[in-house]
Structure formats: structure tokens, C-alpha cells
Design a protein around this motif. Structure first.
Motif, short mmCIF file in Angstrom:
data_model
loop_
_atom_site.label_atom_id
_atom_site.label_comp_id
_atom_site.label_asym_id
_atom_site.label_seq_id
_atom_site.Cartn_x
_atom_site.Cartn_y
_atom_site.Cartn_z
N ALA A 24 0.83 -1.21 0.00
CA ALA A 24 0.00 0.00 0.00
C ALA A 24 0.86 1.25 0.00
CB ALA A 24 -0.94 -0.01 1.21
N ARG A 25 2.01 1.19 0.68
CA ARG A 25 2.94 2.33 0.68
C ARG A 25 3.59 2.51 -0.68
NH1 ARG A 25 8.39 3.52 1.31
NH2 ARG A 25 8.98 1.33 1.31
N LEU A 26 3.99 1.44 -1.30
CA LEU A 26 4.72 1.51 -2.57
C LEU A 26 3.80 1.73 -3.77
CD1 LEU A 26 7.13 -1.50 -1.94
CD2 LEU A 26 7.78 0.91 -1.99
N PHE A 27 2.68 1.01 -3.79
CA PHE A 27 1.85 0.98 -4.99
C PHE A 27 0.42 1.44 -4.77
CE2 PHE A 27 4.49 -3.02 -4.89
CZ PHE A 27 5.57 -2.48 -5.58
N GLY A 28 0.08 1.80 -3.53
CA GLY A 28 -1.30 2.15 -3.23
C GLY A 28 -1.48 3.56 -2.72
N GLY A 83 5.45 0.29 14.96
CA GLY A 83 5.65 1.45 14.11
C GLY A 83 4.45 1.74 13.24
N ALA A 84 3.81 0.69 12.74
CA ALA A 84 2.61 0.87 11.91
C ALA A 84 1.46 1.44 12.73
CB ALA A 84 2.21 -0.46 11.29
N GLU A 85 1.32 0.96 13.97
CA GLU A 85 0.24 1.47 14.83
C GLU A 85 0.43 2.95 15.12
OE1 GLU A 85 -0.57 -2.73 17.28
OE2 GLU A 85 0.65 -1.13 18.17
N LYS A 86 1.68 3.37 15.35
CA LYS A 86 1.94 4.79 15.61
C LYS A 86 1.70 5.63 14.37
CE LYS A 86 5.30 4.12 19.35
NZ LYS A 86 6.72 4.29 19.77
N ALA A 87 2.18 5.16 13.22
CA ALA A 87 2.05 5.93 11.98
C ALA A 87 0.59 6.11 11.57
CB ALA A 87 2.83 5.25 10.87
N LEU A 88 -0.22 5.08 11.82
CA LEU A 88 -1.63 5.13 11.43
C LEU A 88 -2.53 5.54 12.58
CD1 LEU A 88 -1.77 1.90 9.23
CD2 LEU A 88 -1.64 4.27 8.45
N GLN A 89 -1.90 5.89 13.73
CA GLN A 89 -2.62 6.36 14.91
C GLN A 89 -3.67 5.36 15.37
OE1 GLN A 89 -4.06 10.29 13.82
NE2 GLN A 89 -2.05 11.21 14.16
N LYS A 141 -8.33 -2.04 5.25
CA LYS A 141 -9.58 -2.25 4.52
C LYS A 141 -10.24 -0.91 4.19
CE LYS A 141 -12.14 -5.93 5.35
NZ LYS A 141 -13.09 -6.91 5.97
N ARG A 142 -10.07 0.04 5.09
CA ARG A 142 -10.67 1.36 4.90
C ARG A 142 -9.84 2.23 3.94
NH1 ARG A 142 -11.08 2.42 9.86
NH2 ARG A 142 -9.07 3.45 10.11
N SER A 143 -8.52 2.15 4.04
CA SER A 143 -7.66 3.08 3.28
C SER A 143 -7.19 2.52 1.93
CB SER A 143 -6.44 3.46 4.11
OG SER A 143 -5.68 2.32 4.44
N ASP A 144 -7.03 1.21 1.83
CA ASP A 144 -6.55 0.64 0.57
C ASP A 144 -7.10 -0.77 0.39
OD1 ASP A 144 -5.16 0.09 -1.79
OD2 ASP A 144 -3.44 1.26 -1.14
N ASN A 145 -8.39 -0.85 0.20
CA ASN A 145 -9.05 -2.14 0.07
C ASN A 145 -8.63 -2.86 -1.20
OD1 ASN A 145 -10.98 -4.03 1.23
ND2 ASN A 145 -12.23 -3.60 -0.57
N ALA A 146 -8.20 -2.11 -2.23
CA ALA A 146 -7.80 -2.73 -3.49
C ALA A 146 -6.55 -3.60 -3.30
CB ALA A 146 -7.55 -1.66 -4.55
N ILE A 147 -5.55 -3.05 -2.61
CA ILE A 147 -4.33 -3.81 -2.34
C ILE A 147 -4.64 -4.99 -1.42
CG2 ILE A 147 -2.11 -3.73 -1.16
CD1 ILE A 147 -1.87 -2.43 -3.81
N LEU A 148 -5.43 -4.74 -0.38
CA LEU A 148 -5.79 -5.81 0.55
C LEU A 148 -6.52 -6.94 -0.17
CD1 LEU A 148 -6.11 -7.00 3.40
CD2 LEU A 148 -8.17 -5.60 3.66
N SER A 149 -7.47 -6.61 -1.00
CA SER A 149 -8.23 -7.63 -1.72
C SER A 149 -7.33 -8.45 -2.64
CB SER A 149 -9.35 -6.98 -2.55
OG SER A 149 -10.28 -6.32 -1.70
#
Length: 419
Positions: free
Chosen positions: A136-140, A155-161, A184-192
Motif C-alpha cells: 500500500a505504501r509503494l503501490f497504493g 511502528g505501523a500502529e503509531k504511523a496510522l494512529q 480495509k478502509r484506506s486501501d481495500n484494493a491492495i488488501l483484496s
């Protein structure tokens, strides 16, 4: 990896206590379960593994995870732990979810020590949120994140609050559920796309072999372009030629069980190429020329990195006869194991003895118990010096004016003296 109304997510956060390898040790796994809509389904649990008396954990691993070594003086044996884990992950409607699959693959070392082939997470789909987050960071849509934000769950929890409620170790796995919700909320396309699982990876690799198309792979730590060189349906690996962002080329084996993202090169739009400082056309040209010639841009033979698995390294230490015996022992009643043949190697003899002593100590006779006590004392003395050296390194990581971290470090440093 078809999701249905009956599906469940099994969030699993391993607690590694040492470096990876044949001697890798897990303290346990924090487990949290939800239904397909991410509603909690049952209590959060911590499956702990009892530390063998001759094993000292790595103080750096303890300190970075904020856990006390005393926590692992009680728990399941590795044999019991593997049986419990197999029971949890066996149902087809359960999808294991982790952050950094390499830590979950510490269970391979446990399996080998228990005379089992490492197949626990090899024959089924596994969702790695570290891979999803990096993709999601690279391509989303999450390109505002830094690489360091994706390196650890904390680190992910802090960055995404994201805020995880609960101070118990068992509650830490809830952070995975929160991260999945955020993705799922921010980049559902990559997750799917990642949820398509191994079947999609195999389909893409087969296409690349058939028509020569370039693919993009992301394993949660890095990304690269690749072309399939060898692949057969039902195989556990695919031989691929890959090109890194710095345009270096090599040949390696891609483990199909690893939950990497394998996507078409079209995912690298012009905007993403500029942001990632990658010339896709140039990289593809280098990849295709190397594929045809077997040489890199300088005319040198391509370097080959076969990346042997943990099982490959273990198998190399056994003769064919010993490996046959290894497989046979795994099918026997562990409480009624026979004596080993005299022709087995010292490595095999120690593996066999510790399998019995660590997991079924009540089955040992008094002479064997005395031998185990001597072994534990000798190994503990050998590890004590290394433990203190690693404790000094852990001390260098101590933040200023952090009383809680100071108390944790004090307990870690003084732990051997309490045994």
C-alpha cells in the motif's frame, strides 16, 4: 482465499526469543480471533512455550518487545504447542493473519525439533499485513508512510494512529485486527489483491513463464521485478530472475508458501515510478536481455542465490538413513520411544534426547534425568557470558528518562542470577 460469512480471521503475533535458524526459539504466540466482519470471536489468548532449562533468551529480543523473561518459565512444551497451533489453524474457514511471516515461520524449527516436517503454514493461505502495508505504501494510497513505519507492528500502529486497548501480552494481537481494519478502509484494493492468496501467485508466475511478462513482487521488506524461469504446477518453489530497484540482477528460488504480493508490472504507473526512482522500461529491458543471454548488463554470468530453506539446512545434516529414521520417529508414540541405533550421528543423538527430555521428561529413567541435568548446567554456563554481552547491547537501546524501560532492563539483566 475465498472469504465467506462463516470465515474467521485468526490474528497471530509471535514472540521470538532468539535469532532465526535451527535453534530459533519462540516464547509463544498472542492470538486473537474475529469473524469476517472483524467482530471479536472469543477471548484473546497467549500460548506460551515453557523455556527449557538450558536455553537463555536473547536480551535484545526481550527488551525490544517489552517482555519479561520470567513469563516463559511456565507454559506448553513445544510438542504441545505445535498440537495446539495445528488445532487452531486447521479449519478451512480460519485465515491466519500475521505481521512479518518470517517470525511465524520460527515454528519450522520447533517442528524439526519435534521430528515433524515443517508444514504448519506451508499448505494453506496466510495473510501477512506487513506485505499488505508495504504494498500500500509503494503501490497504493499510503505513500505518505515511510519504510520505517512498515518495519514493525508498533511502528505501523503509531504511523496510522491506531490505539490498542489492553496491557496484557495476549491483547497485542488485537493490533493486527485494528491494522486490517485500517487497511480495509484506506486501501481495500491492495488488501483484496493480497487476499487472493497462493492461487493468484501461482497463476501470475505461470503466465510469466508462458508469455514472458514482467511481474512485481513485494515481500514486506523490499520489492523487485521478476520473470519466471522454471515453474511447475504443484511445486513448492519457482526459479525466478529478478531485478532490484538499483537494477542489479540475480537468480533465486521463490518460496510459493510465502505470502508475497505478486502483481503485474502495470501496477507501477508513471507517478509511482517517479516516486520510487525507478525506470520501468529500462528495468524490463535489462531483465529481458538477461533472461535471453544468462548474463547481466556487464556481460558477467548472473549470480545465483538459491536461498536454501531451514529444512534444506537441516536435511543436509542428516544421512539418508538418518532421515528415514527421522520420519519414522515422527509417527511413533512419543511416550514409548525406542533406543537409537549406534550408527546415528552425535547431532541426531542430541536432537533425539532433547526431544524426549524437553517434551516428555516423565518418560526418562533416572540415569537419563541425571544426564539431562548435566547437559542443562553445561549449556547454561556457556550461554551466560553471551547473555550478558547481549544485555549490554540492549542497554544501549534504553531511552532517556524511561523508568518503565529501565525496570524492564534491570529485570532482564539480572534474570540469570535468579535461576
Amino acid at each position: 482465499m475465498l472469504q465467506t460469512a462463516q470465515s474467521q480471521y485468526l490474528f497471530m503475533l509471535p514472540l521470538p526469543l532468539s535469532a532465526p535458524g535451527l535453534r530459533a526459539r519462540l516464547g509463544g504466540i498472542a492470538v486473537s480471533r474475529t469473524d469476517a466482519a472483524l467482530n471479536p470471536a472469543g477471548e484473546n489468548t497467549l500460548l506460551r512455550i515453557k523455556r527449557p532449562p538450558y536455553v537463555l533468551p536473547n536480551p535484545i529480543y526481550l527488551f525490544k518487545q517489552g517482555i519479561l523473561p520470567q513469563l516463559f518459565e511456565h507454559g506448553l512444551t513445544e510438542y504441545e504447542f505445535l498440537a495446539e497451533l495445528d488445532s487452531l489453524t486447521a479449519p478451512e474457514h480460519v485465515l491466519p493473519v500475521c505481521f512479518g511471516f518470517k517470525y511465524l515461520y520460527y515454528t519450522d524449527a520447533l517442528s524439526l525439533r519435534c521430528f515433524k516436517l515443517p508444514q504448519l503454514f506451508k499448505q494453506r493461505d496466510l495473510l501477512d499485513l506487513k506485505v499488505v502495508l508495504q504494498a500500500a505504501r509503494l503501490f497504493g494510497t499510503l505513500h505518505q508512510l515511510k519504510a520505517a513505519d512498515c518495519a514493525s507492528l508498533n511502528g505501523a500502529e503509531k504511523a496510522l494512529q491506531l490505539h490498542v486497548n489492553g496491557s496484557k501480552l495476549a491483547d497485542r494481537a488485537k493490533g493486527l485486527a485494528l491494522l486490517l481494519t485500517a487497511l480495509k478502509r484506506s486501501d481495500n484494493a491492495i488488501l483484496s489483491f493480497c487476499l487472493k492468496g497462493r492461487a493468484e501467485r501461482e497463476r501470475r508466475l505461470a503466465q510469466s513463464l508462458q508469455d514472458g511478462r514482467t511481474l512485481i513482487a513485494c515481500d514486506g521488506s523490499q520489492f523487485y521485478l521478476l520473470r519466471t524461469m522454471e515453474f511447475a504446477a504443484g511445486a513448492s518453489t519457482a526459479k525466478v530472475l529478478r531485478c532490484s530497484p538499483d537494477l542489479s540482477l540475480d537468480v533465486t528460488d521463490l518460496q510459493l508458501c510465502e505470502p508475497q504480493l505478486i502483481a503485474p508490472a502495470s501496477i507501477l504507473t508513471k507517478e509511482r515510478q517517479q516516486r520510487l526512482h525507478l525506470d520501468l522500461e529500462k528495468a524490463q529491458t535489462l531483465l529481458n536481455e538477461a533472461f535471453a543471454s544468462g548474463k547481466d548488463a556487464a556481460g558477467e554470468a548472473l549470480s545465483v542465490h538459491p536461498a536454501p530453506t531451514l529444512f534444506d539446512k537441516f536435511r543436509a545434516r542428516l544421512t539418508d538413513k538418518e532421515f528415514e529414521l527421522f520420519l519414522k520417529i515422527g509417527t511413533l508414540n512419543p511416550q514409548l520411544l525406542p533406543r537409537l541405533p549406534l550408527w546415528t550421528s552425535p547431532f541426531f543423538k542430541e536432537l533425539y534426547f532433547l526431544y524426549q527430555a524437553d517434551n516428555f521428561r516423565e518418560s526418562l529413567i533416572s540415569a537419563e534425568l541425571e544426564r539431562y541435568v548435566r547437559f542443562c548446567r553445561t549449556q547454561f554456563a556457556r550461554q551466560a557470558g553471551q547473555y550478558m554481552a547481549e544485555a549490554k547491547t540492549a542497554a544501549s537501546l534504553l531511552p532517556e528518562d524511561d523508568e518503565q524501560a529501565s525496570r524492564l532492563l534491570y529485570d532482564i539483566v539480572n534474570y540469570p542470577s535468579t535461576l
